[in-house]
Enzyme design. Structure first.
Site, PDB file in Angstrom:
ATOM      1  CB  THR A   1      -7.192  -5.930   9.923  1.00  0.00           C
ATOM      2  OG1 THR A   1      -7.655  -7.066   9.191  1.00  0.00           O
ATOM      3  CG2 THR A   1      -7.537  -4.660   9.171  1.00  0.00           C
TER       4      THR A   1
ATOM      5  CE  LYS B   1      -3.800  -2.385   2.420  1.00  0.00           C
ATOM      6  NZ  LYS B   1      -4.791  -2.292   3.528  1.00  0.00           N
TER       7      LYS B   1
ATOM      8  CG  HIS C   1      -4.882  -6.633  -0.378  1.00  0.00           C
ATOM      9  ND1 HIS C   1      -6.106  -6.743   0.251  1.00  0.00           N
ATOM     10  CD2 HIS C   1      -4.905  -7.501  -1.428  1.00  0.00           C
ATOM     11  CE1 HIS C   1      -6.838  -7.641  -0.413  1.00  0.00           C
ATOM     12  NE2 HIS C   1      -6.139  -8.110  -1.432  1.00  0.00           N
TER      13      HIS C   1
ATOM     14  CD  GLU D   1      -8.387  -9.582  -3.607  1.00  0.00           C
ATOM     15  OE1 GLU D   1      -7.206  -9.933  -3.364  1.00  0.00           O
ATOM     16  OE2 GLU D   1      -9.228  -9.368  -2.714  1.00  0.00           O
TER      17      GLU D   1
ATOM     18  CG  ASN E   1      -3.469  -2.638   6.985  1.00  0.00           C
ATOM     19  OD1 ASN E   1      -3.322  -2.293   5.816  1.00  0.00           O
ATOM     20  ND2 ASN E   1      -4.552  -3.269   7.413  1.00  0.00           N
TER      21      ASN E   1
ATOM     22  CE1 TYR F   1      -9.090  -3.390   0.176  1.00  0.00           C
ATOM     23  CE2 TYR F   1      -8.402  -1.466  -1.072  1.00  0.00           C
ATOM     24  CZ  TYR F   1      -8.110  -2.505  -0.201  1.00  0.00           C
ATOM     25  OH  TYR F   1      -6.832  -2.650   0.290  1.00  0.00           O
TER      26      TYR F   1
HETATM   27  P1  IDP Z   1      -7.495  -7.143   5.561  1.00  0.00           P
HETATM   28  O1  IDP Z   1      -6.699  -6.153   4.747  1.00  0.00           O
HETATM   29  O2  IDP Z   1      -6.764  -7.554   6.799  1.00  0.00           O
HETATM   30  O3  IDP Z   1      -8.011  -8.296   4.752  1.00  0.00           O
HETATM   31  P2  IDP Z   1     -10.194  -6.062   5.459  1.00  0.00           P
HETATM   32  O4  IDP Z   1     -11.233  -6.319   6.476  1.00  0.00           O
HETATM   33  O5  IDP Z   1     -10.331  -6.743   4.126  1.00  0.00           O
HETATM   34  O6  IDP Z   1      -8.772  -6.342   6.109  1.00  0.00           O
HETATM   35  O7  IDP Z   1     -10.188  -4.485   5.220  1.00  0.00           O
HETATM   36  C1  IDP Z   1      -9.519  -3.891   4.120  1.00  0.00           C
HETATM   37  C2  IDP Z   1      -8.688  -2.725   4.621  1.00  0.00           C
HETATM   38  O8  IDP Z   1      -9.570  -1.709   5.137  1.00  0.00           O
HETATM   39  C3  IDP Z   1      -7.775  -3.063   5.792  1.00  0.00           C
HETATM   40  O9  IDP Z   1      -6.548  -3.634   5.391  1.00  0.00           O
HETATM   41  C4  IDP Z   1      -7.610  -1.718   6.430  1.00  0.00           C
HETATM   42  O10 IDP Z   1      -6.693  -0.906   5.699  1.00  0.00           O
HETATM   43  C5  IDP Z   1      -9.003  -1.119   6.296  1.00  0.00           C
HETATM   44  N1  IDP Z   1      -9.878  -1.425   7.446  1.00  0.00           N
HETATM   45  C6  IDP Z   1     -10.498  -2.607   7.716  1.00  0.00           C
HETATM   46  N2  IDP Z   1     -11.245  -2.548   8.829  1.00  0.00           N
HETATM   47  C7  IDP Z   1     -11.119  -1.280   9.282  1.00  0.00           C
HETATM   48  C8  IDP Z   1     -11.676  -0.601  10.415  1.00  0.00           C
HETATM   49  O11 IDP Z   1     -12.428  -1.144  11.220  1.00  0.00           O
HETATM   50  N3  IDP Z   1     -11.296   0.706  10.583  1.00  0.00           N
HETATM   51  C9  IDP Z   1     -10.469   1.345   9.708  1.00  0.00           C
HETATM   52  N4  IDP Z   1      -9.943   0.743   8.621  1.00  0.00           N
HETATM   53  C10 IDP Z   1     -10.250  -0.555   8.415  1.00  0.00           C
HETATM   54 MG    MG Z   2      -9.335  -8.202   3.078  1.00  0.00          MG
END
Ligand code: IDP
Ligand code: MG
Length: 137
Positions: free
Chosen positions: A91, A9, A119, A130, A116, A49
């Site tokens: 996450t 990212k 992905h 994807e 974070n 997304y």
């Molecule tokens: P992942 O990347 O660990 O699979 P996902 O639930 O698919 O997590 O969410 C996609 C991205 O959205 C996350 O990597 C993070 O950057 C952001 N995200 C997910 N949940 C939250 C949240 O509760 N608050 C803020 N950002 C979030």
């Molecule tokens: Mg995800």
């Protein structure tokens, strides 16, 4: 052989962690079989997304993902989908296990979307979908 989509990212690219992320993938014995640096556009990210449409962090997520270049790659290996998710960590980078990319290198910055670093696809269906979005050829 299984494949997964990995994205570094914009925060990871800004912090010069491209080599670090790739090194961790390669050290684990997985193979990078396609790789490009790019600016993701709204259409690409909207597709990628789609599952998060309507969530409070959706708009900030797309804005963040367009805030700078990203690195997209296809990574290959037996059980690599599960394996890369393990390398990435959970996450929330503040509580992600030490030893993972997110746990070692990331921390919640108090932003509306959690930054974070990486992905990774979460299932064979997501990976196929994807990879087709980021590597249509
Ligand atoms: P992942 O990347 O660990 O699979 P996902 O639930 O698919 O997590 O969410 C996609 C991205 O959205 C996350 O990597 C993070 O950057 C952001 N995200 C997910 N949940 C939250 C949240 O509760 N608050 C803020 N950002 C979030
Ligand atoms: Mg995800």
């Amino acid at each position: 052989m299984e494949q997964t989509l990995v994205l570094i990212k914009p925060d990871g690219v800004r912090r010069n962690l491209v080599g670090e992320v790739i090194a961790r993938i390669e050290r684990k014995s997985y193979r990078v079989v396609a790789l490009k640096m790019m600016h993701a556009d709204l259409e690409t990210l909207g597709k990628h997304y789609a599952e998060h449409l309507g969530k409070p962090f959706y708009e900030p997520l797309l804005e963040f993902m367009m805030s700078g270049p990203i690195v997209a790659m296809v990574v290959e290996g037996h059980r690599v989908i599960e394996g890369f998710r393990k390398i990435a960590g959970t996450t929330d980078p503040t509580t992600a296990e030490l030893g993972t990319i997110r746990g070692d290198l990331g921390a919640d910055q108090g932003t509306r979307v959690v930054q974070n670093l990486v992905h990774g696809s979460d299932s064979p269906e997501s990976a196929a979908r994807e990879i087709a979005i980021f590597f249509p050829n």
